[in-house]
Design a protein around this motif. Structure first.
Motif, PDB file in Angstrom:
ATOM      1  N   ASP A  59     -12.815  16.650  18.702  1.00  0.00           N
ATOM      2  CA  ASP A  59     -11.596  15.889  18.454  1.00  0.00           C
ATOM      3  C   ASP A  59     -11.691  15.413  17.009  1.00  0.00           C
ATOM      4  O   ASP A  59     -12.665  14.765  16.632  1.00  0.00           O
ATOM      5  CB  ASP A  59     -11.508  14.697  19.411  1.00  0.00           C
ATOM      6  N   LEU A  60     -10.706  15.736  16.191  1.00  0.00           N
ATOM      7  CA  LEU A  60     -10.721  15.431  14.772  1.00  0.00           C
ATOM      8  C   LEU A  60      -9.553  14.530  14.432  1.00  0.00           C
ATOM      9  O   LEU A  60      -8.417  14.792  14.850  1.00  0.00           O
ATOM     10  CB  LEU A  60     -10.604  16.758  14.008  1.00  0.00           C
ATOM     11  N   SER A  61      -9.818  13.450  13.683  1.00  0.00           N
ATOM     12  CA  SER A  61      -8.749  12.544  13.274  1.00  0.00           C
ATOM     13  C   SER A  61      -9.093  11.918  11.927  1.00  0.00           C
ATOM     14  O   SER A  61     -10.273  11.841  11.563  1.00  0.00           O
ATOM     15  CB  SER A  61      -8.544  11.436  14.314  1.00  0.00           C
ATOM     16  N   PRO A  62      -8.078  11.458  11.163  1.00  0.00           N
ATOM     17  CA  PRO A  62      -8.364  10.765   9.905  1.00  0.00           C
ATOM     18  C   PRO A  62      -9.140   9.477  10.174  1.00  0.00           C
ATOM     19  O   PRO A  62      -8.866   8.762  11.148  1.00  0.00           O
ATOM     20  CB  PRO A  62      -6.982  10.462   9.326  1.00  0.00           C
ATOM     21  N   SER A  63     -10.110   9.178   9.318  1.00  0.00           N
ATOM     22  CA  SER A  63     -10.918   7.968   9.483  1.00  0.00           C
ATOM     23  C   SER A  63     -10.113   6.710   9.199  1.00  0.00           C
ATOM     24  O   SER A  63     -10.265   5.702   9.887  1.00  0.00           O
ATOM     25  CB  SER A  63     -12.129   8.015   8.548  1.00  0.00           C
ATOM     26  N   ASN A  64      -9.275   6.755   8.165  1.00  0.00           N
ATOM     27  CA  ASN A  64      -8.512   5.565   7.776  1.00  0.00           C
ATOM     28  C   ASN A  64      -7.275   5.400   8.636  1.00  0.00           C
ATOM     29  O   ASN A  64      -6.548   6.356   8.884  1.00  0.00           O
ATOM     30  CB  ASN A  64      -8.084   5.665   6.309  1.00  0.00           C
ATOM     31  N   ARG A  65      -7.063   4.167   9.071  1.00  0.00           N
ATOM     32  CA  ARG A  65      -5.842   3.827   9.796  1.00  0.00           C
ATOM     33  C   ARG A  65      -5.204   2.566   9.238  1.00  0.00           C
ATOM     34  O   ARG A  65      -4.151   2.162   9.667  1.00  0.00           O
ATOM     35  CB  ARG A  65      -6.135   3.649  11.290  1.00  0.00           C
ATOM     36  N   LEU A  66      -5.880   1.943   8.284  1.00  0.00           N
ATOM     37  CA  LEU A  66      -5.412   0.691   7.703  1.00  0.00           C
ATOM     38  C   LEU A  66      -4.747   0.971   6.356  1.00  0.00           C
ATOM     39  O   LEU A  66      -5.319   1.664   5.511  1.00  0.00           O
ATOM     40  CB  LEU A  66      -6.595  -0.260   7.529  1.00  0.00           C
ATOM     41  N   PHE A  67      -3.523   0.464   6.189  1.00  0.00           N
ATOM     42  CA  PHE A  67      -2.757   0.639   4.956  1.00  0.00           C
ATOM     43  C   PHE A  67      -2.482   2.112   4.650  1.00  0.00           C
ATOM     44  O   PHE A  67      -2.603   2.558   3.517  1.00  0.00           O
ATOM     45  CB  PHE A  67      -3.459  -0.037   3.774  1.00  0.00           C
ATOM     46  N   THR A  69       0.368   5.341   5.776  1.00  0.00           N
ATOM     47  CA  THR A  69       1.623   5.629   6.477  1.00  0.00           C
ATOM     48  C   THR A  69       1.432   6.770   7.473  1.00  0.00           C
ATOM     49  O   THR A  69       0.453   7.512   7.405  1.00  0.00           O
ATOM     50  CB  THR A  69       2.731   6.028   5.488  1.00  0.00           C
ATOM     51  N   GLU A  70       2.399   6.916   8.350  1.00  0.00           N
ATOM     52  CA  GLU A  70       2.358   8.010   9.316  1.00  0.00           C
ATOM     53  C   GLU A  70       2.304   9.357   8.620  1.00  0.00           C
ATOM     54  O   GLU A  70       1.551  10.245   9.010  1.00  0.00           O
ATOM     55  CB  GLU A  70       3.582   7.960  10.252  1.00  0.00           C
ATOM     56  N   ALA A  71       3.115   9.519   7.568  1.00  0.00           N
ATOM     57  CA  ALA A  71       3.137  10.781   6.827  1.00  0.00           C
ATOM     58  C   ALA A  71       1.775  11.062   6.196  1.00  0.00           C
ATOM     59  O   ALA A  71       1.313  12.205   6.191  1.00  0.00           O
ATOM     60  CB  ALA A  71       4.219  10.744   5.754  1.00  0.00           C
ATOM     61  N   GLU A  72       1.121  10.037   5.666  1.00  0.00           N
ATOM     62  CA  GLU A  72      -0.201  10.220   5.068  1.00  0.00           C
ATOM     63  C   GLU A  72      -1.233  10.612   6.126  1.00  0.00           C
ATOM     64  O   GLU A  72      -2.115  11.436   5.861  1.00  0.00           O
ATOM     65  CB  GLU A  72      -0.651   8.951   4.349  1.00  0.00           C
ATOM     66  N   ILE A  73      -1.125  10.031   7.313  1.00  0.00           N
ATOM     67  CA  ILE A  73      -2.047  10.362   8.404  1.00  0.00           C
ATOM     68  C   ILE A  73      -1.924  11.838   8.773  1.00  0.00           C
ATOM     69  O   ILE A  73      -2.914  12.555   8.869  1.00  0.00           O
ATOM     70  CB  ILE A  73      -1.782   9.467   9.640  1.00  0.00           C
ATOM     71  N   VAL A  74      -0.699  12.294   8.960  1.00  0.00           N
ATOM     72  CA  VAL A  74      -0.476  13.678   9.365  1.00  0.00           C
ATOM     73  C   VAL A  74      -0.878  14.637   8.246  1.00  0.00           C
ATOM     74  O   VAL A  74      -1.509  15.674   8.498  1.00  0.00           O
ATOM     75  CB  VAL A  74       0.990  13.895   9.798  1.00  0.00           C
ATOM     76  N   THR A  75      -0.555  14.307   7.014  1.00  0.00           N
ATOM     77  CA  THR A  75      -0.921  15.157   5.877  1.00  0.00           C
ATOM     78  C   THR A  75      -2.437  15.246   5.744  1.00  0.00           C
ATOM     79  O   THR A  75      -2.988  16.329   5.531  1.00  0.00           O
ATOM     80  CB  THR A  75      -0.299  14.622   4.578  1.00  0.00           C
TER      81      THR A  75
END
Length: 110
Positions: A59-67, A69-75
């Motif tokens: 399972d792979l996900s971006p480490s950062n979730r603070l500050f 945006t949704e678009a940045e997370i998906v990108t």
């Protein structure tokens, strides 16, 4: 309970990716080492503190979730998966096919 790391958008985007070459030893150690510089976290297929899949699925996900945006997370996730799959191909000793090679029909032997 809640975690301060989830205070950003409250969104955690993840994807399951099969990386058998990076998990050939039965652990996620090499996958984590490859993913960390990309800003990605590796978890087991059942979430945090669960094992990887027997076929090398993580399972792979971006480490950062603070500050962020949704678009940045998906990108970040999209770009990270591309780069991780390149590392997976290199770990297996094979060059990753280009999108054109993947889309091209196989030639029939005469």
């Amino acid at each position: 309970t809640s975690c301060p790391s989830n205070l950003g958008t409250g969104m955690r985007a993840s994807v399951h990716v099969k990386v058998p070459n990076l998990t050939a030893d039965g652990t996620e150690t090499q996958a984590k080492a490859a993913a960390k510089p990309l800003g990605l976290s590796v978890r087991g297929v059942g979430g945090e503190h669960t094992p990887i899949g027997a076929d090398g699925t993580i399972d792979l996900s971006p480490s950062n979730r603070l500050f962020i945006t949704e678009a940045e997370i998906v990108t970040k996730l999209y770009n990270g998966v591309k780069l991780l799959l390149e590392k997976e191909a290199a770990a297996g000793g094979a060059a990753e096919p280009t999108p054109a090679e993947e889309a091209a029909p196989a030639e029939e032997a005469a």
